[in-house]
Write a protein that holds these residues in place. Structure first.
Motif, PDB file in Angstrom:
ATOM      1  N   ARG A  96       0.852  -1.203   0.000  1.00  0.00           N
ATOM      2  CA  ARG A  96       0.000   0.000   0.000  1.00  0.00           C
ATOM      3  C   ARG A  96       0.886   1.252   0.000  1.00  0.00           C
ATOM      4  NH1 ARG A  96      -2.709  -0.844   4.569  1.00  0.00           N
ATOM      5  NH2 ARG A  96      -4.050  -2.335   3.535  1.00  0.00           N
ATOM      6  N   LEU A  97       1.937   1.205   0.805  1.00  0.00           N
ATOM      7  CA  LEU A  97       2.841   2.352   0.885  1.00  0.00           C
ATOM      8  C   LEU A  97       3.567   2.566  -0.449  1.00  0.00           C
ATOM      9  CD1 LEU A  97       4.057   4.490   2.753  1.00  0.00           C
ATOM     10  CD2 LEU A  97       5.829   2.845   3.387  1.00  0.00           C
ATOM     11  N   ALA A  98       3.926   1.443  -1.105  1.00  0.00           N
ATOM     12  CA  ALA A  98       4.650   1.548  -2.383  1.00  0.00           C
ATOM     13  C   ALA A  98       3.801   2.308  -3.396  1.00  0.00           C
ATOM     14  CB  ALA A  98       4.994   0.160  -2.921  1.00  0.00           C
ATOM     15  N   SER A  99       2.496   1.998  -3.476  1.00  0.00           N
ATOM     16  CA  SER A  99       1.665   2.690  -4.472  1.00  0.00           C
ATOM     17  C   SER A  99       1.493   4.156  -4.073  1.00  0.00           C
ATOM     18  CB  SER A  99       0.318   1.991  -4.677  1.00  0.00           C
ATOM     19  OG  SER A  99      -0.421   1.968  -3.488  1.00  0.00           O
ATOM     20  N   ALA A 100       1.393   4.414  -2.774  1.00  0.00           N
ATOM     21  CA  ALA A 100       1.256   5.810  -2.339  1.00  0.00           C
ATOM     22  C   ALA A 100       2.519   6.597  -2.709  1.00  0.00           C
ATOM     23  CB  ALA A 100       1.016   5.868  -0.829  1.00  0.00           C
ATOM     24  N   LEU A 101       3.687   5.962  -2.540  1.00  0.00           N
ATOM     25  CA  LEU A 101       4.949   6.647  -2.863  1.00  0.00           C
ATOM     26  C   LEU A 101       5.119   6.846  -4.363  1.00  0.00           C
ATOM     27  CD1 LEU A 101       7.542   5.077  -0.400  1.00  0.00           C
ATOM     28  CD2 LEU A 101       6.735   7.437  -0.480  1.00  0.00           C
ATOM     29  N   ALA A 102       4.641   5.856  -5.142  1.00  0.00           N
ATOM     30  CA  ALA A 102       4.740   5.991  -6.609  1.00  0.00           C
ATOM     31  C   ALA A 102       3.965   7.238  -7.051  1.00  0.00           C
ATOM     32  CB  ALA A 102       4.182   4.742  -7.294  1.00  0.00           C
ATOM     33  N   VAL A 103       2.806   7.436  -6.458  1.00  0.00           N
ATOM     34  CA  VAL A 103       1.977   8.598  -6.821  1.00  0.00           C
ATOM     35  C   VAL A 103       2.620   9.879  -6.273  1.00  0.00           C
ATOM     36  CG1 VAL A 103      -0.293   9.665  -6.542  1.00  0.00           C
ATOM     37  CG2 VAL A 103      -0.119   7.195  -6.945  1.00  0.00           C
ATOM     38  N   LEU A 104       3.088   9.805  -5.032  1.00  0.00           N
ATOM     39  CA  LEU A 104       3.711  10.994  -4.427  1.00  0.00           C
ATOM     40  C   LEU A 104       4.909  11.457  -5.265  1.00  0.00           C
ATOM     41  CD1 LEU A 104       3.723  12.876  -1.909  1.00  0.00           C
ATOM     42  CD2 LEU A 104       5.366  11.300  -0.889  1.00  0.00           C
ATOM     43  N   ASN A 105       5.735  10.513  -5.686  1.00  0.00           N
ATOM     44  CA  ASN A 105       6.919  10.867  -6.471  1.00  0.00           C
ATOM     45  C   ASN A 105       6.539  11.521  -7.801  1.00  0.00           C
ATOM     46  OD1 ASN A 105       8.595   9.987  -4.498  1.00  0.00           O
ATOM     47  ND2 ASN A 105       9.414   8.220  -5.592  1.00  0.00           N
ATOM     48  N   ALA A 106       5.508  10.973  -8.457  1.00  0.00           N
ATOM     49  CA  ALA A 106       5.078  11.563  -9.730  1.00  0.00           C
ATOM     50  C   ALA A 106       4.514  12.967  -9.491  1.00  0.00           C
ATOM     51  CB  ALA A 106       4.030  10.678 -10.402  1.00  0.00           C
ATOM     52  N   ARG A 107       3.758  13.112  -8.415  1.00  0.00           N
ATOM     53  CA  ARG A 107       3.178  14.442  -8.139  1.00  0.00           C
ATOM     54  C   ARG A 107       4.259  15.445  -7.733  1.00  0.00           C
ATOM     55  NH1 ARG A 107      -2.746  13.086  -5.451  1.00  0.00           N
ATOM     56  NH2 ARG A 107      -3.431  11.920  -7.260  1.00  0.00           N
ATOM     57  N   TYR A 108       5.310  14.935  -7.118  1.00  0.00           N
ATOM     58  CA  TYR A 108       6.420  15.831  -6.752  1.00  0.00           C
ATOM     59  C   TYR A 108       7.062  16.376  -8.033  1.00  0.00           C
ATOM     60  CZ  TYR A 108      10.726  17.547  -4.685  1.00  0.00           C
ATOM     61  OH  TYR A 108      11.775  18.360  -4.307  1.00  0.00           O
ATOM     62  N   ILE A 109       7.314  15.491  -8.988  1.00  0.00           N
ATOM     63  CA  ILE A 109       7.913  15.937 -10.258  1.00  0.00           C
ATOM     64  C   ILE A 109       6.979  16.938 -10.943  1.00  0.00           C
ATOM     65  CG2 ILE A 109       8.479  15.120 -12.592  1.00  0.00           C
ATOM     66  CD1 ILE A 109      10.089  13.018 -11.350  1.00  0.00           C
ATOM     67  N   TRP A 110       5.701  16.607 -10.935  1.00  0.00           N
ATOM     68  CA  TRP A 110       4.708  17.508 -11.532  1.00  0.00           C
ATOM     69  C   TRP A 110       4.783  18.890 -10.866  1.00  0.00           C
ATOM     70  CZ3 TRP A 110       0.146  18.912  -8.636  1.00  0.00           C
ATOM     71  CH2 TRP A 110      -0.780  19.661  -9.369  1.00  0.00           C
ATOM     72  N   SER A 111       4.819  18.895  -9.521  1.00  0.00           N
ATOM     73  CA  SER A 111       4.791  20.183  -8.814  1.00  0.00           C
ATOM     74  C   SER A 111       6.082  20.972  -9.053  1.00  0.00           C
ATOM     75  CB  SER A 111       4.578  19.965  -7.319  1.00  0.00           C
ATOM     76  OG  SER A 111       5.755  19.421  -6.754  1.00  0.00           O
ATOM     77  N   GLN A 112       7.195  20.275  -9.266  1.00  0.00           N
ATOM     78  CA  GLN A 112       8.471  20.951  -9.443  1.00  0.00           C
ATOM     79  C   GLN A 112       8.703  21.425 -10.875  1.00  0.00           C
ATOM     80  OE1 GLN A 112      10.728  21.504  -6.691  1.00  0.00           O
ATOM     81  NE2 GLN A 112       8.742  20.965  -5.806  1.00  0.00           N
TER      82      GLN A 112
ATOM     83  N   GLU B 222      17.621  15.755  -8.469  1.00  0.00           N
ATOM     84  CA  GLU B 222      18.635  15.831  -9.537  1.00  0.00           C
ATOM     85  C   GLU B 222      17.959  15.811 -10.906  1.00  0.00           C
ATOM     86  OE1 GLU B 222      22.102  13.476  -7.025  1.00  0.00           O
ATOM     87  OE2 GLU B 222      21.153  12.498  -8.727  1.00  0.00           O
ATOM     88  N   PHE B 223      16.941  14.961 -11.023  1.00  0.00           N
ATOM     89  CA  PHE B 223      16.223  14.867 -12.296  1.00  0.00           C
ATOM     90  C   PHE B 223      15.512  16.191 -12.599  1.00  0.00           C
ATOM     91  CE2 PHE B 223      12.297  13.887 -14.635  1.00  0.00           C
ATOM     92  CZ  PHE B 223      12.844  13.317 -15.769  1.00  0.00           C
ATOM     93  N   VAL B 224      14.857  16.748 -11.579  1.00  0.00           N
ATOM     94  CA  VAL B 224      14.147  18.021 -11.752  1.00  0.00           C
ATOM     95  C   VAL B 224      15.143  19.108 -12.171  1.00  0.00           C
ATOM     96  CG1 VAL B 224      13.013  19.867 -10.441  1.00  0.00           C
ATOM     97  CG2 VAL B 224      12.193  17.514 -10.229  1.00  0.00           C
ATOM     98  N   ALA B 225      16.307  19.128 -11.513  1.00  0.00           N
ATOM     99  CA  ALA B 225      17.311  20.149 -11.840  1.00  0.00           C
ATOM    100  C   ALA B 225      17.747  20.013 -13.296  1.00  0.00           C
ATOM    101  CB  ALA B 225      18.495  20.014 -10.902  1.00  0.00           C
ATOM    102  N   ALA B 226      17.910  18.771 -13.766  1.00  0.00           N
ATOM    103  CA  ALA B 226      18.317  18.561 -15.166  1.00  0.00           C
ATOM    104  C   ALA B 226      17.221  19.060 -16.103  1.00  0.00           C
ATOM    105  CB  ALA B 226      18.599  17.080 -15.407  1.00  0.00           C
ATOM    106  N   MET B 227      15.983  18.744 -15.795  1.00  0.00           N
ATOM    107  CA  MET B 227      14.869  19.175 -16.651  1.00  0.00           C
ATOM    108  C   MET B 227      14.766  20.709 -16.675  1.00  0.00           C
ATOM    109  SD  MET B 227      13.143  16.706 -18.150  1.00  0.00           S
ATOM    110  CE  MET B 227      11.469  17.255 -18.441  1.00  0.00           C
ATOM    111  N   ARG B 228      14.971  21.318 -15.538  1.00  0.00           N
ATOM    112  CA  ARG B 228      14.876  22.784 -15.487  1.00  0.00           C
ATOM    113  C   ARG B 228      16.044  23.412 -16.246  1.00  0.00           C
ATOM    114  NH1 ARG B 228      10.799  24.500 -11.943  1.00  0.00           N
ATOM    115  NH2 ARG B 228      11.524  26.625 -12.228  1.00  0.00           N
ATOM    116  N   ALA B 229      17.223  22.793 -16.109  1.00  0.00           N
ATOM    117  CA  ALA B 229      18.395  23.321 -16.819  1.00  0.00           C
ATOM    118  C   ALA B 229      18.159  23.243 -18.337  1.00  0.00           C
ATOM    119  CB  ALA B 229      19.641  22.534 -16.426  1.00  0.00           C
ATOM    120  N   ILE B 230      17.545  22.155 -18.781  1.00  0.00           N
ATOM    121  CA  ILE B 230      17.294  21.997 -20.224  1.00  0.00           C
ATOM    122  C   ILE B 230      16.289  23.046 -20.698  1.00  0.00           C
ATOM    123  CG2 ILE B 230      16.320  20.443 -21.978  1.00  0.00           C
ATOM    124  CD1 ILE B 230      17.460  18.104 -20.260  1.00  0.00           C
ATOM    125  N   ARG B 231      15.295  23.308 -19.847  1.00  0.00           N
ATOM    126  CA  ARG B 231      14.294  24.326 -20.218  1.00  0.00           C
ATOM    127  C   ARG B 231      14.970  25.691 -20.374  1.00  0.00           C
ATOM    128  NH1 ARG B 231      11.929  27.131 -22.311  1.00  0.00           N
ATOM    129  NH2 ARG B 231       9.768  27.845 -22.272  1.00  0.00           N
TER     130      ARG B 231
END
Ligand SMILES: Cc1ncc(COP(=O)(O)O)c(C=O)c1O
Length: 502
Positions: A363-379, A453-462
């Motif tokens: 249950r926690l794994a699915s909650a974290l999968a969604v949280l991680n995707a929403r974190y990327i979305w928010s960033q 780190e991934f978010v920083a790379a995406m922002r740098a590319i933008r």
């Protein structure tokens, strides 16, 4: 370019690696074999025309040459064991090494698939337990582990739906498929000899009962074999209207196929059976950490209602007072879908993960999968426009529309530039309903540090797209191979090595 996130330069020393056919010398050996102590056979006398006229031009190399070649080639591979792999829809989550340990136990690896049931009770019990857990996760009564992949699970489920209708003297052909479904869904309908009828995607990215009803009325109400719906769908959204849609289909005598490949977003939170689904497949390689990529071996078990059970693939694993047996006497079965019991090694790996996590852990794994995707979305949503205003589940889809208009940089360029930053490209141009889609699925296994780190790379590319668009358009710059002509590679693949012309 941010020095901190610039990871391409950390790859260490790389050597050019020619094909192994270009190494070695005639007569060089990698092994010492004992002298021949049986009579030499005349191949032509034995095999006639099938005998080779000339020996195969195999590379003749020493053991170190062969070993180093393959280790070097393996180091050129991008893999989940070295970096984050944010491919949306493919769910490249980390494969825990304890799974591999379990699957490599000699009792499993040395077992012959034709060993009589009473001698392999432990293995059959592992399969039984996996089935029980999948039934609990999906809220459906029964399970078959046989399908070797998600798409084969789809085909199996559709064949069972077809057989169910036939057993009642009906032969409806139409399967309604929302546009937000995975691409394999309509393809599986065709393969099963059924007709996929597209339901256009609504503006919010979800399937709505009104549109399903309109499609049924338009296409002839008596011909409803069923509905095939991916949930969460390929835009990463939860199909909230599924129970109403399922009722509509059931009222017309049809059945509901749920594509549960994205169960990793909802396990422990919602169950397909409760949503009105009659049969669903789960990709063990997407949800339960078994390896995939490179074509398999995967596993796409299906769970289904009691009403569909007589049509499941045979043999059916059955628990009797004497122990577990594989029941081959199933007259209404759609037949065998896979040799032996399916990809057994995957069941052990999945079981290992299920037991290690427990119900709360899953249950926690699915909650974290969604949280991680929403974190990327928010960033990223301030610099990359998102495809839907609704909250995403396990994956988030961005569109290149605005960026391309402003800078000329497209989704493909962003994906290629990410390679320079040390990240695998996300899924691109899929789903088709989003213009220039960039679909990112971080999975629950990545830490916040990696996500940052991934978010920083995406922002740098933008940022680069605004300041230096050609840098992005010509990427990658730091990989072993620069940008390839992918259309040519797909249309005219050169899969065979030919000796360099002398
Ligand atoms: C939603 C969905 N359905 C079906 C499939 C097909 O599964 P497989 O690749 O195992 O055949 C996938 C694969 O990623 C998927 O994401």
């Amino acid at each position: 370019m941010s020095g901190e996130t610039f990871r391409g330069a950390e790859r260490g020393v790389e050597f050019p690696e020619p094909p192994i056919f270009e190494r070695g010398a005639p007569g060089r050996r990698g092994a010492s074999l004992a002298a021949l102590d049986v009579p030499e056979v005349d191949a032509e006398a034995h095999f006639g025309e099938l005998a080779r006229a000339t020996p195969a031009a195999l590379p003749e190399v020493s053991e170190p040459e062969a070993f180093r070649h393959f280790v070097r080639v393996s180091k050129q591979n991008y893999c989940i064991d070295t970096q984050m792999y944010p491919l949306g829809s493919c769910t490249m989550k980390y494969n825990p090494k304890i799974n591999e340990w379990a699957a490599r136990q000699p009792g499993f690896t040395a077992m012959h698939p034709l060993t009589p049931d009473h001698l392999v009770q432990g293995s059959l019990e592992v399969m039984w337990r996996v089935q029980e857990i999948l039934c609990a996760v999906t809220g459906l009564a029964q399970c078959s582990l046989q399908p070797a992949a998600g798409a084969q699970g789809e085909l199996t489920g559709l064949m069972m739906m077809k057989a169910f209708h036939r057993a009642q003297g009906r032969a409806p052909m139409k399967v309604f498929v929302p546009e937000s479904a995975h691409g394999t869904n309509p393809a599986s309908c065709t393969l099963a000899g059924l007709e996929a009828v597209k339901i256009p995607a609504a503006k919010d990215g979800l399937a709505h009962p009104e549109e399903v009803l309109a499609a049924i009325e338009r296409e002839g109400g008596d011909d409803v074999c069923g509905l095939m719906i991916t949930n969460p769908n390929t835009v990463g959204l939860f199909e909230t209207r599924l129970p109403e849609i399922a009722k509509l289909i059931h009222d017309k005598g049809g059945l509901v196929y749920g594509d549960g490949a994205n169960t990793n977003a909802i396990m422990g939170q919602a169950r397909y059976g409760d949503l009105g689904v009659d049969v669903v497949h789960i990709n063990l390689h997407k949800t339960f950490t078994t390896p995939h990529g490179g074509g398999g071996p995967g596993a796409g078990p299906i769970c289904f209602t009691d009403a569909l059970a007589p049509f499941q693939p045979r043999p059916v694993l059955t628990k009797t007072p004497e122990g577990f047996v594989l029941d081959h006497d199933c007259p209404q079965s759609v037949g065998r879908m896979r040799a032996y019991q399916g990809n057994f090694g995957m069941f052990i790996r999945a079981y290992c993960y299920m037991r290690e996590m427990g119900a709360d852990g899953l249950r926690l794994a699915s909650a974290l999968a969604v949280l991680n995707a929403r974190y990327i979305w928010s960033q990223l949503k301030d610099v990359y426009p998102v495809a839907s205003d609704l909250d995403c589940m396990h994956e988030v889809v961005f569109s290149d529309e605005e960026i391309e208009k402003a800078t000329g940089v497209k989704t493909l360029d962003i994906a290629k530039r990410l390679l320079d930053y040390g990240f695998h490209a996300p899924t691109v141009y899929f789903p088709l309903v989003v213009r220039g889609a960039l679909m990112i699925e971080p999975t629950e296994t990545e830490t916040k540090q990696t996500l940052d780190e991934f978010v920083a790379a995406m922002r740098a590319i933008r940022d680069e797209a605004d300041r230096e668009p050609d840098l992005v358009k010509q990427a990658p710059h730091l990989t072993r191979m620069r940008r390839l002509d992918e259309a040519l590679a797909a249309r005219k693949p050169r899969l065979r090595w030919h000796p360099p012309e002398s």
